[in-house]
Design an enzyme around this catalytic site. Sequence first.
Site, PDB file in Angstrom:
ATOM      1  N   HIS A 322      71.572  58.031  64.535  1.00 35.31           N
ATOM      2  CA  HIS A 322      70.809  58.453  66.474  1.00 35.31           C
ATOM      3  C   HIS A 322      71.049  57.010  67.038  1.00 35.31           C
ATOM      4  O   HIS A 322      71.688  56.739  67.614  1.00 35.31           O
ATOM      5  CB  HIS A 322      70.219  59.027  66.317  1.00 35.31           C
ATOM      6  CG  HIS A 322      70.828  61.089  66.642  1.00 35.31           C
ATOM      7  ND1 HIS A 322      70.248  61.581  65.460  1.00 35.31           N
ATOM      8  CD2 HIS A 322      71.161  61.427  67.130  1.00 35.31           C
ATOM      9  CE1 HIS A 322      70.835  62.190  65.506  1.00 35.31           C
ATOM     10  NE2 HIS A 322      71.669  62.982  66.439  1.00 35.31           N
ATOM     11  N   GLY A 323      69.872  55.972  66.402  1.00 33.06           N
ATOM     12  CA  GLY A 323      69.749  54.830  67.293  1.00 33.06           C
ATOM     13  C   GLY A 323      69.031  53.977  66.251  1.00 33.06           C
ATOM     14  O   GLY A 323      68.273  54.112  65.681  1.00 33.06           O
TER      15      GLY A 323
END
Lengths: 474, 305
Positions: A322-323
């Site tokens: 996701h990040g």
Amino acid sequence: MLFNSIEFVIFFIVVTTLYFLLEHKYRWFLLLAASCYFYMAFVPVYILILGFTIVIDYYAGIIIEQSTGKKRKSWLIVSLFANIGVLAVFKYYNFLNDNLSFLLSRAGRENPIPYLKILLPIGLSFHTFQAMSYTIEVYRGNQKAERNFGIYALYVMFYPQLVAGPIERPQNLLFQFYKKHSFDIDRIFNGLKLMLWGFFKKLVVADRLATYVNAAYNYPENHSGLTLIVATIFFAFQIYCDFSGYSDIAIGAARVMGFDLMKNFNRPYFSSTVSEFWKRWHISLSTWFKDYLYISLGGNRVSVPRIYINLFIVFLVSGLWHGANWTYVIWGGLNGLYLVAAIMRDKLLAKYKLEIPGAQTWAGKSFSILFTFLLICFSWIFFRAANVDVAFQIIRKMAKLEGPLYTTYPTMFFCLLSMVMLLVVEVKQEYFNGAFSFMNNRSPVVRYSTYLFLLLMILLMGVFDGGQFIYFQF
Amino acid sequence: MVFFRKILILVVLLLAVDFLAGAVLKHFYFRQKSGIDYQTIYSVEKANEDILFFGSSRAAHHYVPDIFADKYAMSAYNTGRDGNYILYGYCLAKCIFERHQPKLAIIDVSRNEFQRKEGSYDYLSSLLPFYGNYESIRDIIDKRSRFEPVKLFFHTYPYNSLFPVIALNVIREKSKALNIKGYIPLYRSIDRPAKVISKEPDYELDPYLVDTFRQFIKKCKENGIAVAVVCSPYFDKYEQEDATLIKVKEICSEESVTFLDYSQDARFTGNQKKFDDYNHLNNDAAKEYSAICSDTLRILQHKIN
């Protein structure tokens, strides 16, 4: 190009009209050109990165299919290396460098490695994963290598799902580019209805809730614990409507042209366990991790402690997907812990033949749904907070519960009204699916009134200056 | 044919419902008795005072019209609005000057006001209900987005997000804020000490905003209106000059307009008792500031009348 823009509405009408006007044999070319234009509306030069991985994966697929033994495996590794390499450079390089700087500063030294001044290409993780699923499936023998370079490029770049999924599998999507799609009115209306509902979720619910969430989460030091609790609950609905709204528009836009994309959300907040939540939330990613990582790690065929470790690894990687931030790693780790704890609990209950009293009653199920929702909300704190320190600052404030609730009349009114409208529809779909239908009612008066109501709500309550979709950044 | 017939029916129905809903909202929007939109309506359609203040929330919370009115023996009104900056002020001025020329216009500017940033014209939504009736502001409102005229094809669009506010303000009587001529008093004291900000990140100036500011001054002068530009006090101490304020000073000098910079005035900056929050003076301090500012500005009096 954002789905929630006039540009997209014009683009969609033009592309769809041309699609049905063109002969079948030229349609793939139109879609490919349209997808390139769609992607280049963000940062044009980044199409070269996409082009690089497309070329490698296209040839890797053919070579993998034609070869055996070590060569076959080494070309899979080449393909995976290229895709993960692009991710590593554009998404994780500065994150790793940051952590190295931190470690070196602890030792009183400076980090000599320079930072890269680059923007993360939109939706990089999505199309990279879709491309990887192709070469893995060819390697596993589940998919024939695609010989038409244009069709393969379209598989990676198909504009409805290019920047935020659903992350498709080649077996589900590739063959559809060869199918002739007729002008089917029912299917077109079906797709348009789904798009309308997606726009409602994005513009009326998600972007409206975002005004409150951003106010609280961007300046948590100025807000009370109660405000931050409300903002976290709002964020749970914001991210759901933002992402599932995007998925609905993507699936709907594809359906209008005759393509079936996989379902990505299935009313996740009605889950009574975290395990069920992950079968209903971002389904295309959950199944990707299950198919290509969890099973590769041994799946359920390994020892019980190893299963726990594997699950935990999968969720940590999912967080990192996701990040490039420790907040996402903690978010993934928390969900992994929830899942492992739930499995351990179930095994203990089964071993001692115990049952949780009242678990099957209406009250018991409601409690499970609420408890699961709260666990997920807790993990969202890390997902939304700017960094780990801020996340813990928010949790400390929440625990104290001091101070007044931040409310401004119109903001709160719109937030609650939009959530009520969403919940009415979702409760009906979840528990009374055979009951009264609004959008698919046999009476045209009810049907058209519903369309008009949703359109009017978008015009009256939609946030037209809202930003991009949250998941674009991944 | 069936498909196009269905789509046509839906489009016609949508346009009809939009027209009706838009007409109802327009009717009630202009009948509001209180609230922030009422102040905009008053400013655009009715303001006829001799002294007018323009600016953002800092203007709305910092200039007490009654104090200026007493000092100048003239009427005064504060058109400042939360979250609205130079483009809003210029639009208001264009609308007002079509029917009334005040004697003095005081423009409050803020630090970073001319910074180029994404979405910095969004706040012009507060003027969308006036788009139809005031041709002179259309080109500015169109800057909100490339497709603004397309969006404005829908009659409900100017009233987007407004219906609960309109409903309340149609019923609710005039607010206390309105009774003091657009000035909105704040009553708290900030609960943190002032920060010393030695360096802020550099930023790029938006040429359109800079040009609008210059046009605003020219417009006042063309209409024979005395104009003064002021930057009111900030709570935190800034050790570096701000690019916007440097530009404001430069333009004021070129246009021979008075610029008063109180942003770091020692009588206010850093004093926790005088600020409601880091951006806004509280009521007592606003009165004190208005008295100081009006005294200083009296040097302009010879230009008035």
